[in-house]
Structure formats: structure tokens, C-alpha cells
Design a protein around this motif. Sequence first.
Motif, mmCIF file in Angstrom:
data_model
loop_
_atom_site.group_PDB
_atom_site.id
_atom_site.type_symbol
_atom_site.label_atom_id
_atom_site.label_comp_id
_atom_site.label_asym_id
_atom_site.label_seq_id
_atom_site.Cartn_x
_atom_site.Cartn_y
_atom_site.Cartn_z
ATOM 1 N N ASP A 113 46.443 21.703 -5.510
ATOM 2 C CA ASP A 113 47.185 23.000 -5.011
ATOM 3 C C ASP A 113 47.455 23.759 -3.439
ATOM 4 O O ASP A 113 47.649 23.075 -2.965
ATOM 5 N N ASN A 114 45.792 23.160 -2.015
ATOM 6 C CA ASN A 114 45.556 23.695 -1.607
ATOM 7 C C ASN A 114 45.937 22.870 -0.706
ATOM 8 O O ASN A 114 45.962 23.114 0.666
ATOM 9 N N VAL A 115 45.943 21.847 -1.207
ATOM 10 C CA VAL A 115 46.653 20.397 -0.221
ATOM 11 C C VAL A 115 48.338 20.658 0.142
ATOM 12 O O VAL A 115 47.655 20.790 1.941
ATOM 13 N N LYS A 116 48.908 21.358 0.197
ATOM 14 C CA LYS A 116 50.166 21.995 0.610
ATOM 15 C C LYS A 116 50.268 23.300 1.730
ATOM 16 O O LYS A 116 50.913 22.888 2.971
ATOM 17 N N THR A 117 49.415 23.313 1.664
ATOM 18 C CA THR A 117 49.430 24.661 2.554
ATOM 19 C C THR A 117 48.368 24.367 3.837
ATOM 20 O O THR A 117 48.196 25.306 3.970
ATOM 21 N N ILE A 118 47.713 23.657 3.730
ATOM 22 C CA ILE A 118 46.509 23.436 4.492
ATOM 23 C C ILE A 118 47.332 22.440 5.793
ATOM 24 O O ILE A 118 48.195 21.969 5.553
ATOM 25 N N ALA A 119 47.623 23.091 6.442
ATOM 26 C CA ALA A 119 48.036 22.217 7.888
ATOM 27 C C ALA A 119 47.284 20.998 7.971
ATOM 28 O O ALA A 119 46.312 20.513 7.160
ATOM 29 N N ALA A 137 47.235 19.010 10.431
ATOM 30 C CA ALA A 137 46.137 18.559 11.379
ATOM 31 C C ALA A 137 44.648 18.748 10.747
ATOM 32 O O ALA A 137 43.262 17.910 11.206
ATOM 33 N N ASN A 138 44.097 20.036 9.658
ATOM 34 C CA ASN A 138 42.633 19.385 9.147
ATOM 35 C C ASN A 138 42.631 18.541 8.311
ATOM 36 O O ASN A 138 41.879 18.464 7.615
ATOM 37 N N LEU A 139 43.475 17.854 7.817
ATOM 38 C CA LEU A 139 43.249 16.613 7.363
ATOM 39 C C LEU A 139 42.921 15.800 7.019
ATOM 40 O O LEU A 139 42.395 14.418 6.750
ATOM 41 N N ILE A 140 43.248 15.348 8.449
ATOM 42 C CA ILE A 140 43.628 13.855 9.247
ATOM 43 C C ILE A 140 42.331 13.630 9.631
ATOM 44 O O ILE A 140 42.396 15.312 10.644
ATOM 45 N N GLY A 141 42.049 13.016 10.206
ATOM 46 C CA GLY A 141 41.061 11.959 11.808
ATOM 47 C C GLY A 141 41.516 11.380 12.290
ATOM 48 O O GLY A 141 41.947 10.429 11.658
ATOM 49 N N LEU A 142 41.861 11.183 13.446
ATOM 50 C CA LEU A 142 42.465 9.882 14.550
ATOM 51 C C LEU A 142 41.629 9.863 15.050
ATOM 52 O O LEU A 142 41.189 10.391 15.828
ATOM 53 N N VAL A 143 41.902 8.140 15.012
ATOM 54 C CA VAL A 143 40.784 6.941 15.655
ATOM 55 C C VAL A 143 42.332 6.544 16.665
ATOM 56 O O VAL A 143 42.527 5.613 16.173
ATOM 57 N N SER A 144 42.245 6.989 18.124
ATOM 58 C CA SER A 144 43.479 5.742 18.306
ATOM 59 C C SER A 144 43.744 6.115 19.793
ATOM 60 O O SER A 144 42.454 6.164 20.638
ATOM 61 N N LEU A 201 45.479 17.282 21.926
ATOM 62 C CA LEU A 201 45.131 19.655 21.251
ATOM 63 C C LEU A 201 46.166 19.244 19.804
ATOM 64 O O LEU A 201 45.805 20.381 18.911
ATOM 65 N N GLN A 202 46.980 18.659 19.914
ATOM 66 C CA GLN A 202 48.695 18.484 18.974
ATOM 67 C C GLN A 202 48.054 17.983 17.628
ATOM 68 O O GLN A 202 48.536 19.343 16.717
ATOM 69 N N LEU A 203 46.703 17.654 17.750
ATOM 70 C CA LEU A 203 46.337 17.195 16.291
ATOM 71 C C LEU A 203 44.512 18.560 15.888
ATOM 72 O O LEU A 203 45.219 18.601 14.588
ATOM 73 N N LEU A 204 45.050 19.268 16.944
ATOM 74 C CA LEU A 204 43.210 20.398 16.189
ATOM 75 C C LEU A 204 44.545 21.922 15.543
ATOM 76 O O LEU A 204 43.339 22.021 15.212
ATOM 77 N N THR A 205 45.348 22.153 16.648
ATOM 78 C CA THR A 205 46.267 23.269 16.194
ATOM 79 C C THR A 205 47.588 23.799 16.135
ATOM 80 O O THR A 205 48.043 22.763 16.646
#
Lengths: 231, 226, 209, 131
Positions: free
Chosen positions: C69-75, C77-84, A93-97
Motif C-alpha cells: 500500500d505505501n508504495v503509492k504514497t512514497i515520493a 524520489a525515495n524509491l529510485i536511485g539513478l546513475v546517469s 536536486l530534483q531527484l532528492l526532494t
Amino acid sequence: MRKPEAAWQQWLRSSISIFRKDWHSELRTRYAISALVMFVVTTISIMVFALGSESAPVDVLSGMLWVVIFFAAMSGLSRTFVAEEERGTAMTLQLLTSPSAIYFGKLFFNLVLMIGVNTFTVLLYAIFLNGFIVKTSSIFIITIALGSIGLAASSTIIAAIIAKANTKGTLYPVLSFPILLPLLLTCINATRLATEGAFLNEATGEFQFLVSYIVVVVTASSVLFEYIWKD
Amino acid sequence: MNVFKTVLFVWMTAVIVLALGLPMVAQPSTWYQFPIIPALEEKARIMFFHVPMAWLSVVAFVSSMVYGIKYLRKKNLDDDVRSASAAGLGFLFCFLATATGAIWAKFSWGTYWNWDPRQTSIFVLLLIYGAYFALRSAIEVEEKRASLAAVYSIIAAVTMPFFMFIMPRILSSLHPEPILNTEGKVHMNTTMLIVFLSSLAGFTGLYFWMWRLQVRIQTSHLNRIN
Amino acid sequence: MNTHLRISATNLKKVFNRRTIFRNISFSVRFGEVLLVTGKNGSGKSTLVKIISDVLSPSEGEIEFSGSDNVKTIARANLIGLVSPYLQMYDEFSAEENLQYALSIRGRTPDISHIHELLGKVFLFHRKSDPVRTYSSGMKQRMKYAFALAHNPPVLLLDEPTSNLDTDGIAMVKQIMEEQTQIGILIVATNDLSDVDRFNAQVDLNAQT
Amino acid sequence: MKPKVIVASVIVVAFIIFGSYSFLESNVEYTDVAGAMKSQKKVQLKGEWIKEKESGFDVKTSTFTFYLKDESGRECKVVLDGAAPNNFELALSVVAKGRYMSDENYFHATEVLTKCPSKYEAQADEVKKNV
């Protein structure tokens, strides 16, 4: 990148989605609902057995109504955070929002749960406890509504705290009680006014107080939630 | 530090001796006499100890919360040690205030416990402290424990004023007006006031000394573990 | 596509319970590059991965995403995909529902054909309506790839990418890694060097004490 | 981050004041004689002991009877279960907990609390004279 949506629109959609996800999950697993319903049913039936054919004075009954509601909240409202933490989905959830979207999504879920449970409790109360007569229903309805919001607001933030602790079940009422006491006392007072047949404007002080309590708790929680949520 | 300790020791000794020893008479004629208070008489001396205890339990709660906020901003675990130590002392003083208050209530109102608004508020403060420690003991990771404890004390602090205002509506109080009352008057003669303020100052000094000591003990304890 | 994308970390330090996990970690990785994170068990690989994905905050130091420019304003969370291995799916929901919720919680409108395409890519299309709790551990691992890629993140973070996977699964991961270097940044945390074919920068957590 | 915290703090303080404002005006719940007569429930009756009127302990029924005058000057007979509290005679005001028996016209108290003088200066003499 296409024209981006306004940030608040995304935020709103995000918190609504969290609410929908929790609701869907609740319908599938029925963890919270079954605990809440069973709690209310057993407590009220114990009260009925204990009273037997006697009828308790109406102010005792209005106090007991909030005792039932308080402990029902304690048995079910922590579920929404504890489940995320126990199943390890908190990080998902933390990764999503953002934390604030999560907080308001969960708050909304607990609120719906609380309103449902309180309506159910009041219904059972009206059916089985004949001594409980509400003379001013407007005061009573507003009290139940504001009481539900207030209970949901403070239980949500306490639930978020205890979800990170070890002894979740016992800790929840311990932490909640001092926070909820002003709310409960005011609700009991307002309920008593409703049973005494007071006019609506006699209860405005109580309502003003409840609204302020809700605003203060929700505002403080929305800022502090980030510190709880992020490790 | 040693000078401070010596001064504190002498000061507290003087306060205790004067508070317990100065004569109480019906018509104070010399500077060192207290006026007698009907019904309470010599028992009124408990005031010199009860009020500082209540004052310190609030001071400790506020300082614990302030260091909690500081922790949340700077994430320095030393602030958490300060916050927790203050809370520990706060609990102690809160307990003492409740106990001395109950004794005084027996003298003055005829019962140890009456759920008077003031008694109920201090009882809730005790519950908050209790909950704070229950929470701390249930979290193992120090950083997590520090943030959650700080958050809890802030939530408790913002709901506490509501409590202060709701109680008088349910029960009006028999408790005397606080020293900082709405009329801005002090109902004591000069000698009493001096002893009283000295006691307040002395206990505040004692609190800060205990707090410092507690922080040092906790820190060295943590350093030994690691 | 943001070809100026860059992640730079300076002097990262993480302390847990007054124990320093690692300190003085610095790296810089640009579009099209691969960063490899290695280290023994307990050296803090997963902790570093969590810090990069903003799930944890570093005790000291900074990590910065830069580019247009907009990279810094995007959260983040929206830039990253994580597999863990620490990542869990909602196991009462099916793979399809998990992805739908993931996208809508991100504030987007889920596109069902996109979700089906993703599930096809990780060989789970035939089980898309079954609850995740009925999946094997290898299937769950593949499910995590669909979850990580659902929002087309420019940065893909893989912590132990091939755990629980069979040879087909490993081939799938290699394929995804290759594609990622075409569209953004890839960060891999692993001890098994055969997981990666090439890397441009390396953070070795064993090196520091 | 910073402005958010400031805005939140302002809202919190404002609503604490707003919420408490309505309650500052009225301090109820201690009733006078008229209120006690009307009410069916247990109340706290506050007033002064009328020293001129008869009072005393009845050994047979183990009750203490006295007369009480409220702020409006209205008088009422109070019957307390048990003996009077120790410092009853010195109290400035008393609070009787119990309910009004409209059939027998007296206030039946289960407990009597005394409020002793807590103002130490000057009044000490006045009270002394009264005693």
C-alpha cells in the motif's frame, strides 16, 4: 520500514537542508556575497562622489536607498538557481526532494542574504550620507524587514524562471521590475514616512499592504514553482 | 467566417464614420448630434477609439493568462500559441491605448505625460508585455517556453492589483472615471453612448478575428518548420 | 523489503518541440527482474530514464509503481536511485559532504558510518574529504553509484552504467547490479550488451518509428 | 494537486482584498492651501481658479499669476513659470505643481495641469454659461 516520520517533518528537514547546503556552498565559493557587497559599496560611493559636499533632500535619499537595494538584489539573488542550472545539479536536486521543499529552501536562503545585504546597505548609508535622518526608527526597521522579505519572495520565483532561459543576466531585472514596482513604491513611501517623523500607526496601511503582497507572491509561487522546476 | 468578416467590416466602417462624422453642437436637438464638450470639443472624439484600445489590452492580457493556465493543466501547445498570440495583440492595443491616451492628455491636461496613476498602470502593463516577450525569446524548447511564459503571466497578474491600489495613494488621478464607475452613472448622451458601445463591440469583434488569424498563422508557421 | 514491487508503463509518449521522441512504449517489470532499454543515440534512452525517475513527465501515457500500500504514497524520489551521465554532484563539496547533504535533503538523518561503508564500496574512501572537482571522470562515475545507493532504493536505474570506468570499476558495477536483483528492480539503459549478464524484459527504442 | 490550487487561489484573492482595503480609504497627496504652506517639499496643489480676481501674464518675468481657491475655500496666490495652458479658462479645476514660498506668500508653480470637464451630459450647458 520503521515508523515513518510525519510527511511535514520530512519536508521541513528537507528544505532546511537545502538552505544549509546553499549556505555552506556560498561560504566556500562566495559568488553571491561578493557580488552583492561590491555592488552596494560601488553604488553608494558613486552617490557620495556625485553629491560631493552638497546634501540631497531626504526624500530623494529614501528613494535612492531602494534603488540601491533593488539593483543589489538583481545582482545577487538569481545566483542560487542559476548556479544549480549552470552546473547541471538541478536534476540532482530534483531527484532528492519535492519542488515545494526546494522552493522554500531557496526562498529562505535568499531571505537571509537579502536581510544581510540590506543591513549592510543601511549601515553604509547612515555613515556616508549624512542627509539621511530617520526620525521614526520603528517604521524604518519594519519597512526594511518587510521589504527584504518581499524582495526575496518575488526575486526567488523570477530567478527560478530565468535560470531556465538563455540570457539570464539581462532578463532578470526586466522580468522583476514590473513585479517589484508595487513593493518598491510602498517601501519608498514608508521610508519617507519614517524620515518625516510620522507615528507608527500612520504606516499601518503600508505594512498591511506589504504583508499582503508577500503572502500573495509566496502562495502563488509555491504552487507555480512546480511548473517551472519540472521539465 | 465570411459572413462574420463582412458584418465586421460593415460594422467598423459605420462606427468610424459615425464617430468621426456626427455633428457636435452646443445644444443637441436631434438624435444624431453629440453635445459639445467645453475645451475638448471635436477632440473628444478620440474617446471612441482610446477606450476600446485600453479595454482590449486588458481583455488580451486576461485571455493570454487564461490560455496560459489552460496550457499548464493540459500541456497542449496549441493553447500556448493562443496565449502568445493574445499577448502579441495585447501589446499592440496597449501601445495604441498609451498613444491615444497621451494625445488626449495633451488636450485635456495640457501635457502628454504626467505619470498619472492611469498612465503609470498602462506603462507597467506595457513593461509586463515587453518582459513576457523577452522571456519567450530567450527559451528555445517550446514546452519550457510555454510553461515559463504562463507562470510569468500569472505572477504578473496577481501583483497587478496591488499596483492599481498603490498608485492612487501616491498620486490621485485626473483621469475621468472609467465607464464602469463606482456611481454606476454614464456621462454621455444616448447617441454618444450607442456609438461608443458599438465601437467597443466592433473593436472586440476585430480583436477576436485578429486573434484567430494570428493563431492560424503561428500554427501553420510551426507546422512548416517541422 | 517489498517483494510485490512492480513498475508498469503504458503507451508512453514524449514530444519535444513538436517532435515525437518515442511513442507507444509499454513495459512491466517486477521484483528481482532486470529491464533493458536499448536504442541508438538520440532515440530517447535518457529521456525514458528521466521519465521513469519522474524528472520529466511523459506527454502521454502513464507509469505506475505498485506493490504494498505505501508504495503509492512514497515520493518517487525515495524509491529510485539513478546513475546517469546527466547527473552532476556538487563539485565544491567532498564525496562525504555530497552524500550527507543528499540524505538530509531527502529528509533523513545521515548516518556517517553508513556513508563511509558506501564510499568503501565504490573505492573512494581514501578520497572522501577531497572536493569532487578534483576527481577523475571514472571517480566521479563511481561517486554517482554511492549517491544512487545511499538511501537503499528498491529501484536502481542505470543510464550508460560503465562509461568512464576501468575493469575494476566494471566489476564493481556488475557486483552492484547483482545485489540489486536480490533487493528490488534493476533498469539498465545501454547500447553495450556486455553491460548486462541477463535481462527479463527489453524496451528497444529503435523498433518504433 | 487540485485542492492545493484552490486553497492557494483563495488565499491570493483574500490577501489582495486585505492589502488593498487599507488604501481604499484614503487618497492623499493632493494638498490644499494649508497643506502646501506647511510642507517643505514639492506638492500638488489642487483647487479652482478664482476668475473674479486679477490674473495675467507678466512679459518681463515671463510668469503667469492667478489666484486659486481650494476645497475649503482658502485662497492663495499662484505664480507659474511660463504661460497659462491653452484650456486654462475652461478648466473645472487646476493642479499646480510646485512649492509654497513662505517668505513672499505665494505658491511658486513650475507646471499647471488643468482638469477639463469629462461629464458630457447636462453639465455641458452649465459650463457653457459659466464661460
